[in-house]
Design an enzyme around this catalytic site. Structure first.
Site, PDB file in Angstrom:
ATOM      1  N   CYS A   1       0.851  -1.190   0.000  1.00 48.84           N
ATOM      2  CA  CYS A   1       0.000   0.000   0.000  1.00 48.84           C
ATOM      3  C   CYS A   1       0.889   1.243   0.000  1.00 48.84           C
ATOM      4  CB  CYS A   1      -0.923  -0.003   1.226  1.00 48.84           C
ATOM      5  SG  CYS A   1      -1.711   1.567   1.566  1.00 48.84           S
TER       6      CYS A   1
ATOM      7  N   ASP B   1      29.456  25.355 -21.669  1.00 47.57           N
ATOM      8  CA  ASP B   1      30.891  25.592 -21.756  1.00 47.57           C
ATOM      9  C   ASP B   1      31.364  25.069 -23.112  1.00 47.57           C
ATOM     10  OD1 ASP B   1      33.496  26.271 -20.719  1.00 47.57           O
ATOM     11  OD2 ASP B   1      33.863  24.115 -20.629  1.00 47.57           O
TER      12      ASP B   1
ATOM     13  N   ASP C   1      32.106  20.171 -18.344  1.00 46.21           N
ATOM     14  CA  ASP C   1      32.807  18.914 -18.094  1.00 46.21           C
ATOM     15  C   ASP C   1      34.061  19.065 -17.252  1.00 46.21           C
ATOM     16  OD1 ASP C   1      34.553  20.123 -19.932  1.00 46.21           O
ATOM     17  OD2 ASP C   1      35.265  18.178 -20.623  1.00 46.21           O
TER      18      ASP C   1
ATOM     19  N   ASP D   1      34.220  24.015 -13.958  1.00 36.72           N
ATOM     20  CA  ASP D   1      32.785  24.174 -14.171  1.00 36.72           C
ATOM     21  C   ASP D   1      31.973  23.843 -12.922  1.00 36.72           C
ATOM     22  OD1 ASP D   1      33.281  24.786 -16.814  1.00 36.72           O
ATOM     23  OD2 ASP D   1      33.138  22.711 -17.469  1.00 36.72           O
TER      24      ASP D   1
END
Length: 750
Positions: free
Chosen positions: A83, A461, A646, A650
């Protein structure tokens, strides 16, 4: 210094006493205390006693496990929980247990996760006690002991009840009533037992109690066929719900096949099979043909082709040989490989992927939180109205028989269960995240999927995202010693441009010639070479030493070199645009997304790349802090902004964005940790796929919410006015639940 540990698998009080006495005799251990009840060991030592403790315990009680007293994550399977609404109540109750922290109950996976400072067995007993105070028939089981759920018994009950129900329809009198009664008990006995047990725990608003009251009430007013039909269709609906949820769960569980649990470790010219958790960094392992790579590493011997489709979602063979990096989860297809392990099991790529997928459903979207709050108030309110209809209205409307109002009240109870919403909404996110993960797109939670669907602007980027991030020297303009001087200075840098320059120089480098090296972030390097001041870097840095410096207009990153008061020249390092970037950015723009490119390269280079890939806006000459400022600027202008990157620089921007997206396969660990979505295939087009799928998932969620609420309220209105019966009520409950769940499963299809 004081040290504390939890003790696991210590089941004998006398053994605990003997172990405590043995530890008290060890030189360097003092104030030793071992509590058998709390499974806790405390002692003082001048140095870390862990290794010595493990050695002593291994000799005396080899089955006992020692865990440093820290915040331990416990994962348990839940048996007997069927449930979704009850799951929310159990989760809320467990959060009130003081020793359990970060409690999360995943109903779809039937898994309970929490952190605790206590021993696993102790915390498990406390959690079980809390659950038993609410639900007697729910058990916590160690995940390793969990068995696959089966539906055969319920299926047998349902089929038998259907046969008896049909027979009862074509018979009369006492025989018909007997068949009805047997059919009712076959499909309803579990519901009735749960309802009876729950009464003693004060649970009067769970679906078992409500369904029991509704059907028993129907029997009392001689509506036996409807009582049996309601219970039968309720159980049929529950059966199909379980099948649908189990299908989703198995789909996600199939990802676990990408994890190899053992490794062939090379020790003393022999192969020793070990659990991957026992393999240390720099151990050498043998991966045979047809085996999965168990741990991340570097090939030291052998040649082969590996299949990385389980990681990237793209069926593509990659050739590997000595010196090649290989990721765990990859399939070795053609030749044996000897690999030096570079990451342990916890840090391996495949483990990080599985953790991301498993933990994703704990981060709930706003829609999920809304449903939880809605269900909390919806059921009590509907039950209260049902009581008014059944017992209060007959006092004022004498013309209508009491049985009529009582029947309407019972029908209200049938519609009062909120399971269609409580289960279907999180299932949609769960199925969507699972489907995306099979394509190599990892989403860390339903909240991020919801946020992605609202994104209007994407900042990207350039390096390693739009471009390949693989730099090569394309021009060397200057004196003869230009490349050697530049390579000598750049040899100490980890920047990709620096590495490409060093790689292009074929001679030997004597790093002792370089002194006082200083890296100026975002600009370049200054140092002394052979005692003379030298500098390599961008235009802004070298112009300080060469005022009449003319800026190079070549497309690429330009590194200027200054040595011994003489400008030596410049080196151009180029990076190619990915083949998929142009198409991906066009798809994003076609979807209504605004695309913005950010780069630290010169304006000339930035403009050339921007024109090639056709982004809406671009910004060049940005330092890492400038990228953060640009993100803040767009966040203030637009409500929903995503960032794709990446590199390690960043990470701050990824964390700041509404949705941070990192390129996983080539990206840094820091970027992946800070991001909300990880693209394992390093393909920008996956952003378009994820965005499109997030929009689809949101439409499914909204469809389920509107459909369930509207149908329920229409049926409630019709029931209250006497235009509906219990058959329609059971459709509004079970029928809507099944349809909503089937709709949610569509989110699995990409």
């Amino acid at each position: 210094m004081k040290y504390q540990y939890t003790i696991e698998n210590l089941d004998c009080a006398h053994c605990a006493s003997e172990l405590e006495e043995a530890l008290k005799q060890v030189d360097g251990f003092y104030d030793v205390s071992l509590s058998f009840v709390n499974k806790k060991l405390t002692l003082c030592s001048k140095s870390d006693p862990t290794l010595k403790l493990e050695e002593i315990i291994l000799k005396k009680e080899p089955q006992v496990k020692l865990h440093s007293m820290k915040n331990t994550v416990v994962e348990l399977a839940i048996k007997g929980l069927d449930c979704a609404h009850c799951a929310n109540e159990i989760e809320e109750a467990l959060r009130k247990e003081g020793s359990l922290h970060n409690v999360y109950l995943n109903f779809i996976q039937r898994k309970l996760t929490y952190t605790t400072y206590e021993a696993k067995e102790v915390s498990m007993q406390k959690a079980q006690a809390v659950i038993h105070s609410l639900e007697d028939d729910i058990l916590l089981v160690d995940l390793q002991k969990q068995q696959t759920d089966t539906f055969h018994k319920n299926k047998l009950y349902i089929v038998s009840a259907i046969v008896l129900f049909i027979v009862a329809l074509f018979t009369k009198g006492t025989i018909s009533s007997v068949f009805y009664f047997i059919a009712y008990l076959l499909v309803g006995h579990k519901v009735l037992l749960k309802a009876f047990n729950n009464m003693f725990h004060g649970k009067l608003f769970d679906e078992n109690f409500l369904m029991s009251i509704a059907t028993i009430g129907a029997i009392v007013i001689n509506e036996i066929p409807e009582a049996v039909g309601v219970m039968l269709f309720y159980q049929i609906g529950e059966y199909f719900q379980d099948l649908a949820v189990d299908r989703s769960r198995k789909s996600i569980a199939s990802m676990m096949n990408m994890k190899q649990e053992y490794a062939n470790v090379m020790e003393n010219n022999q192969i020793v099979v070990k659990n991957i958790h026992e393999v240390a960094v720099h151990n050498r392992i043998l991966v045979k043909v047809g085996e999965l790579v168990p741990l991340d590493g570097v090939v030291v011997d052998g040649n082969s082709f590996i299949d990385t489709s389980s990681l990237t979602g793209e069926s593509k063979l990659q050739e590997v040989s000595k010196g090649s990096e290989v990721l765990s989860g990859s399939l070795n297809t053609s030749g044996s490989l000897t690999i030096e392990v570079m990451k342990d099991s916890k840090e391996s790529t495949v483990n990080k992927i599985l953790e991301l997928v498993e933990n994703a459903s704990s981060k709930k979207a706003k829609s999920e939180r809304f449903i939880t709050v809605f269900a909390k108030y919806y059921t009590p309110v509907v039950c209260f109205i049902a009581a008014i209809i059944a017992f209060v209205l007959p006092l004022f409307i004498k013309e209508v028989p009491f049985s009529t109002f009582f029947y309407r009240g019972l029908s209200f109870l049938v519609v009062s269960c909120p399971c269609a919403l409580v289960l279907s909404v999180p299932l949609a996110y769960f199925a969507s995240i699972g489907g995306l993960s099979k394509k190599g797109i990892l989403v860390k939670g339903g909240n991020y999927l919801e946020a992605l669907a609202k994104v209007k602007t994407i900042l990207l980027d350039k390096t390693g995202t739009i471009t390949q991030g693989v730099f090569e020297v394309s021009e060397v303009v200057g004196c003869e010693d230009l490349l050697s001087i530049c390579a000598l200075i750049e040899a100490s840098s980890t920047h990709p441009i620096a590495k490409s320059i060093v790689r292009s120089y074929k001679g030997s480098l004597d790093l002792t010639r370089v002194k006082d090296l200083q890296e100026i972030k975002g600009h370049g390097i200054t140092c002394k070479v052979d005692g003379f001041f030298s500098a390599v870097g961008n235009y802004e840095l070298i112009k300080q030493y060469v005022p009449n410096l003319v800026e190079c207009q070549s497309v690429g990153s330009v590194v200027y070199v200054y040595h011994n008061q003489v400008y030596l020249g410049y080196i151009v390092v180029s990076d190619k645009v990915k083949d998929t970037s142009i198409k991906a950015l066009k798809n994003m723009k076609a979807s209504g997304l605004k695309t913005v490119m950010l780069t630290g390269d010169s304006q000339h280079v930035a403009k050339a790349i921007a024109n090639k890939v056709e982004v809406d806006q671009w910004y060049g000459k940005l330092l890492p802090n400038d990228k953060v400022s640009k993100m803040e600027e767009y966040l203030s202008r637009d409500q929903h902004v995503a960032f794709v990157g990446d590199g390690i620089n960043d990470a701050p921007v990824l964390a700041l964005a509404d949705v941070g997206i990192s390129m996983g396969q080539l990206g840094s660990d820091a970027a992946i940790e800070a991001s909300d979505l990880v693209l394992m295939n390093d393909d920008l087009n996956d952003i378009y796929i994820a965005y499109h799928h997030a929009k689809k998932t949101q439409s499914i969620v909204k469809m389920n919410i509107v459909f369930a609420i509207v149908v329920k309220f229409i049926v409630l209105l019709l029931v209250s006015l006497g235009y509906s019966n219990m058959w329609m009520a059971i459709f509004a409950d079970v029928g809507v639940s099944v349809l909503a769940i089937l709709n949610s499963i569509r989110a699995m299809n990409i």
